[in-house]
Design a protein around this motif. Structure first.
Motif, PDB file in Angstrom:
ATOM      1  N   ALA A 275      10.779  31.728  19.310  1.00 58.59           N
ATOM      2  CA  ALA A 275      11.463  31.559  20.593  1.00 58.59           C
ATOM      3  C   ALA A 275      10.628  32.229  21.681  1.00 58.59           C
ATOM      4  CB  ALA A 275      12.852  32.176  20.530  1.00 58.59           C
ATOM      5  N   PHE A 276      10.591  31.617  22.857  1.00 59.09           N
ATOM      6  CA  PHE A 276       9.738  32.103  23.934  1.00 59.09           C
ATOM      7  C   PHE A 276      10.433  33.152  24.798  1.00 59.09           C
ATOM      8  CE2 PHE A 276       7.574  27.715  23.677  1.00 59.09           C
ATOM      9  CZ  PHE A 276       6.845  28.140  22.574  1.00 59.09           C
ATOM     10  N   LYS A 277      11.629  33.539  24.393  1.00 48.33           N
ATOM     11  CA  LYS A 277      12.297  34.705  24.961  1.00 48.33           C
ATOM     12  C   LYS A 277      13.328  35.176  23.943  1.00 48.33           C
ATOM     13  CE  LYS A 277      15.707  32.156  27.785  1.00 48.33           C
ATOM     14  NZ  LYS A 277      16.288  32.065  29.153  1.00 48.33           N
ATOM     15  N   LYS A 278      13.821  36.403  24.115  1.00 48.73           N
ATOM     16  CA  LYS A 278      14.695  36.995  23.098  1.00 48.73           C
ATOM     17  C   LYS A 278      15.952  36.156  22.874  1.00 48.73           C
ATOM     18  CE  LYS A 278      12.970  41.501  22.678  1.00 48.73           C
ATOM     19  NZ  LYS A 278      12.897  42.374  21.502  1.00 48.73           N
ATOM     20  N   GLU A 279      16.491  35.624  23.958  1.00 49.94           N
ATOM     21  CA  GLU A 279      17.686  34.792  23.841  1.00 49.94           C
ATOM     22  C   GLU A 279      17.313  33.345  24.151  1.00 49.94           C
ATOM     23  OE1 GLU A 279      20.321  36.923  26.434  1.00 49.94           O
ATOM     24  OE2 GLU A 279      20.515  38.607  25.040  1.00 49.94           O
ATOM     25  N   GLY A 280      16.279  32.872  23.470  1.00 46.32           N
ATOM     26  CA  GLY A 280      15.706  31.562  23.745  1.00 46.32           C
ATOM     27  C   GLY A 280      16.353  30.463  22.933  1.00 46.32           C
ATOM     28  N   TYR A 281      17.522  30.032  23.344  1.00 45.45           N
ATOM     29  CA  TYR A 281      18.254  29.004  22.600  1.00 45.45           C
ATOM     30  C   TYR A 281      17.770  27.593  22.914  1.00 45.45           C
ATOM     31  CZ  TYR A 281      21.344  32.931  21.740  1.00 45.45           C
ATOM     32  OH  TYR A 281      21.833  34.157  21.362  1.00 45.45           O
ATOM     33  N   LYS A 282      17.035  27.441  24.012  1.00 46.54           N
ATOM     34  CA  LYS A 282      16.491  26.141  24.397  1.00 46.54           C
ATOM     35  C   LYS A 282      14.994  26.097  24.107  1.00 46.54           C
ATOM     36  CE  LYS A 282      20.435  24.808  26.184  1.00 46.54           C
ATOM     37  NZ  LYS A 282      21.255  23.728  25.553  1.00 46.54           N
ATOM     38  N   LYS A 283      14.498  24.923  23.732  1.00 46.89           N
ATOM     39  CA  LYS A 283      13.089  24.767  23.367  1.00 46.89           C
ATOM     40  C   LYS A 283      12.148  25.273  24.463  1.00 46.89           C
ATOM     41  CE  LYS A 283      13.366  20.786  20.214  1.00 46.89           C
ATOM     42  NZ  LYS A 283      14.836  20.692  20.113  1.00 46.89           N
ATOM     43  N   LEU A 284      12.481  24.965  25.700  1.00 48.39           N
ATOM     44  CA  LEU A 284      11.567  25.279  26.797  1.00 48.39           C
ATOM     45  C   LEU A 284      12.023  26.489  27.606  1.00 48.39           C
ATOM     46  CD1 LEU A 284      10.730  21.646  27.975  1.00 48.39           C
ATOM     47  CD2 LEU A 284       9.487  23.104  26.356  1.00 48.39           C
ATOM     48  N   GLY A 285      12.979  27.236  27.072  1.00 51.69           N
ATOM     49  CA  GLY A 285      13.402  28.462  27.743  1.00 51.69           C
ATOM     50  C   GLY A 285      12.348  29.546  27.562  1.00 51.69           C
TER      51      GLY A 285
END
Length: 399
Positions: A275-285
């Motif tokens: 994931a691209f952030k700790k709370e990255g629930y979206k592919k591009l988040g």
């Protein structure tokens, strides 16, 4: 007046810790801080809802001990509090001849961990449990079930408040300074004193732990997103309960599987992608700062080198529904691409050490003023009441 204990994090582990503390010492003055406006908004509320058996974990490890004890404690708690759950059992499927040995290893490990009633299955016997499955051999695990962990967390939250726990929702801990007698905890709303701080911050447990020490932390939480599809309602008959593959020994996750949900429907997945952030629930988040911290962590760089091929396959399946479908067809060949509709996603907080090790066991680190729950990914929800008891026992030595 200073608090006795501050708990950081309103997921199921933090709530279970408060529950266990007040169960033993109802006189303690405890406050729990959660940055969201509701409890269980992250790992707890976005997992697959499986009550795990303890099958996979090294005998004697914290995961094995707490999962097996937590399994029984969770069932007792749900029964007492009238929280719906089902003990469905599951089958684990060896899809190739090469996987027979891995299945046998799992079978033996389950027996070592005290699981009764494990059964090896031929294909014909597997189809008595799951008529549409395929494989060369399987295993039935009776100690597996389903529950809605948000319902469990909500009940724990109400129960701890009744027992006197202060619940501070929508209030984020932003700094902790340890003093001689008390720790000073600063939040987005106020400043508090506490004799003991317990860090159950999940995806941000490394950040909170770093607040409590001057030297750099030796682990970093690396977020892995797990994405799900759901079976179309008219295709839910293809799965009766839970179907798992033999896990890939070259990858530290369980692989895509089928799960009947307590709240209805059948989920298929998850994969496991960075994931691209700790709370990255979206592919591009993307959170550029958090992504940079992950990519520059020496441990993650070593993980990327070790698992690059498997990781690229997971990423490809993330963007290709066709590839995801093919992975599911290994277990149920009848599944077609149009049988799947987009589901949700969860993010797993996986601790990674500086040397490139993905911590395989739960990790709880303490000093006189702080207890840090540094690694509690799956099966932490199943294990939560046992983890809470373990942490509470560590904490109560100070009172």
């Amino acid at each position: 007046m200073a608090l006795d204990v501050i708990i950081v994090g309103g997921g199921i582990v933090g709530l279970a810790t408060a529950h266990r503390l007040l169960e033993t010492r109802p006189d303690l003055h405890i406050a729990l801080f959660e940055k969201e406006n509701m409890v269980s908004m992250h790992q707890t509320g976005n997992n697959s809802g499986v009550i795990h058996s303890g099958l996979y974990y090294k005998p004697g490890s914290l995961k094995a001990k707490n999962c097996i004890e937590g399994y029984h404690q969770l069932i007792d708690y749900c029964t007492k509090e009238n929280i719906p759950f089902e003990l469905t059992g599951k089958i684990v499927v060896a899809s190739t001849e090469e996987q027979r040995g891995q299945l046998e290893t799992l079978f033996q490990r389950g027996q070592q961990n005290g699981l009764d009633g494990l059964k090896k299955l031929s294909l014909a016997e597997m189809r008595e449990y799951e008529p549409h499955v395929t494989g060369v051999e399987g295993m039935f695990v009776p100690q597996t079930g389903i529950v809605d962990y948000r319902a469990v967390a909500a009940k724990l939250a109400v129960g701890t408040q009744i027992k006197g726990c202060e619940m501070h929702l929508g209030e984020q801990v932003i700094d902790i300074k340890k003093g001689l007698t008390f720790s000073i905890v600063e939040t987005t709303k106020s400043v508090y004193e506490a004799k003991l701080v317990i860090n159950c911050a999940g995806l941000y447990s490394d950040k909170v732990a770093q607040m409590t020490q001057k030297e750099p932390l030796d682990v970093r939480i690396v977020p892995f997103r797990g994405e799900y599809f759901k079976l179309r309602e008219d295709k839910e008959y293809l799965v009766k309960n839970l179907i798992y593959p033999v896990p890939d020994p070259n990858f530290p996750f369980l692989g895509v599987h089928f799960t009947r949900m307590m709240k209805g429907g059948v989920e298929a997945g998850p994969n496991a992608v960075l994931a691209f952030k700790k709370e990255g629930y979206k592919k591009l988040g993307i959170n550029a700062k958090e992504l940079w911290e992950t990519l520059t962590w020496p441990g993650f760089q070593k993980v990327a080198v070790k698992y690059w091929e498997t990781g690229l396959g997971e990423m490809y399946r993330s963007f290709s529904k066709e590839a995801f479908t093919k992975a599911l067809q290994v277990l149920i060949p009848e599944i077609q691409i149009n049988d799947l509709v987009e589901g949700g996603a969860g993010v797993r907080a996986q601790a990674c050490d500086r040397n490139g090790g993905l911590l395989d066991d739960f990790s709880i680190v303490e000093d006189a003023k702080v207890i840090n729950v540094l690694n509690a990914p799956s099966p932490a929800a199943t294990s939560s009441l046992s983890i809470g008891k373990t942490v509470a026992e560590m904490a109560l030595c100070r009172f």
